[in-house]
Design an enzyme around this catalytic site. Structure first.
Site, PDB file in Angstrom:
ATOM      1  N   GLN A 129       7.773  23.038  -2.647  1.00  0.00           N
ATOM      2  CA  GLN A 129       6.819  23.964  -3.262  1.00  0.00           C
ATOM      3  C   GLN A 129       6.841  23.901  -4.782  1.00  0.00           C
ATOM      4  OE1 GLN A 129       7.680  27.808  -1.510  1.00  0.00           O
ATOM      5  NE2 GLN A 129       5.935  27.646  -0.131  1.00  0.00           N
ATOM      6  N   TYR A 232      -4.967  21.488   5.463  1.00  0.00           N
ATOM      7  CA  TYR A 232      -6.219  21.072   4.834  1.00  0.00           C
ATOM      8  C   TYR A 232      -7.385  21.246   5.801  1.00  0.00           C
ATOM      9  CZ  TYR A 232      -3.321  18.822   1.265  1.00  0.00           C
ATOM     10  OH  TYR A 232      -2.419  18.574   0.252  1.00  0.00           O
TER      11      TYR A 232
END
Length: 377
Positions: A129, A232
């Protein structure tokens, strides 16, 4: 012998960001790394050479000097031919390579025997992250898109009640509710607009509504399965696209501002706004296309240009939106980059372990070959 990291000026047109900031120089030197910065590297982000020197970097007078002895080259965008030719085989390059589209640079890196990593390929896992450059830059792009829209829009965003009458709040429609879209929603809401948003991913509905915007989408069975394991959007069927287009057409005609953010990795940006949509909008309306670098979501919009249509709609096609807020964009990107590079530094020695899941996912070239399956061929 200490690892040497070089940072050179960004030579791609219009790039104002830099790959390293003075605070990250201090972090690297604290890890025993030698940092060399080409003169002028930070000027686009308002960072003078003296700031780098004070942080512990060596400021090199030119490109060749900066790259002499470099083990790692850190960049915002992919290196140019002049930079690649100055690299030794085995040098590591880390940048936003745009590897799916910029095949020439990938081939040049492979031919030079350079090990290259594309920051856009960093996997979306918890451990990575802090390295997620796409998200850090998209956040700023979403914010800046609203600021650009407000600047181009000839009216106020919030509802304002005055003794002379009431100014109605702007109606803002965000198309694509990924990182950029969600930040655009939050920013438009903070400015007092009435915000609606759409996305083909079902998870986006809750996120949009949590920010105080209304979700607009055709919610059929295909919609419920329209997301990849990586988070996505999937490419949708022609039938779904037709239904969504009809809904968009009826909604967009009522909007004052439209901001499009939709991207599909490895493919041209999907067309969301047609010329007919644009012509249906009121004079004075504004459209900002954040996907213009990748072909654009809006028919008729031109990369790098601001134009007004015959019916008075302003089309904002600025490229590199994060670069329009370069200081903050550089600060966030540098943190992403240093966290990534730290994976290759073991006790002060450069150790590239391509079995590491993050390095493996981001590797594009190594040992004179293209190693990323999605980029080969």
């Amino acid at each position: 012998m200490a690892v040497t990291i070089a940072v050179t000026r960004e030579r791609r047109d219009g790039e104002t960001r830099t790959a390293l900031t003075p605070d990250m120089v201090r972090k690297l030197t604290g890890m025993g790394v030698t940092v060399v910065v080409e003169t002028g590297t930070g000027l686009g982000s308002s960072i003078p050479d003296t700031a780098y020197a004070e942080a512990g970097a060596t400021v090199a007078r030119d490109l060749k000097t900066a790259l002499t002895g470099a083990d790692i080259l850190m960049k915002v965008r992919g290196p140019t031919a002049s930079e690649i030719s100055a690299l030794r085989p085995g040098t590591v390059v880390v940048a936003l390579l745009d590897a799916w589209r910029d095949k020439d640079t990938v081939q040049a890196l492979s031919g030079a025997g350079v090990t290259s990593f594309a920051m856009e390929f960093v996997p979306r896992i918890s451990r990575a992250q802090v390295m997620d450059a796409l998200s850090s830059q998209a956040n700023l792009a979403g914010y800046r898109a609203v600021i650009e829209a407000a600047a181009a829009y000839g009216r106020g965003f919030p509802m304002m009640m005055t003794a002379a009458g009431t100014v109605a709040a702007a109606k803002v429609f965000i198309m694509g509710a990924g990182v950029a879209g969600l930040q655009a929603i939050a920013t438009a809401r903070r400015l007092g607009a009435v915000v609606t948003a759409t996305d083909v991913r079902p998870a986006a509905k809750e996120q949009v509504e949590s920010l105080g915007a209304k979700f607009v989408a055709v919610e059929d069975e295909e919609f419920k399965a329209a997301e990849t394991a990586g988070g996505y959007a999937k490419a949708m069927s022609d039938e779904y696209q037709a239904k969504q287009a009809a809904l968009t057409a009826s909604h967009i005609v009522k909007q004052d501002v439209v901001i499009t953010t939709a991207l599909i990795p490895g493919r041209p940006a999907p067309r969301l706004v047609t010329a007919a949509h644009v012509s249906s909008m009121k004079p004075g309306s504004v459209i900002v296309d954040l996907a213009v670098d990748n072909g654009g979501n809006v028919e008729g919009i031109k990369a790098g240009e601001l134009a007004t249509t015959a019916n008075g709609v302003t089309l904002v096609g600025w490229t590199n939106m994060p670069g329009r807020i370069a200081s903050d964009a550089s600060s966030l990107y540098a943190r992403n980059l240093v966290a990534f590079v730290a994976l290759m530094l073991k006790d002060g020695i450069l150790a590239v372990d391509l079995d590491d899941e993050i390095l493996k996912a981001a590797a594009v070239t190594h040992g004179g070959a293209i190693v990323h399956e999605g980029v080969k061929g």
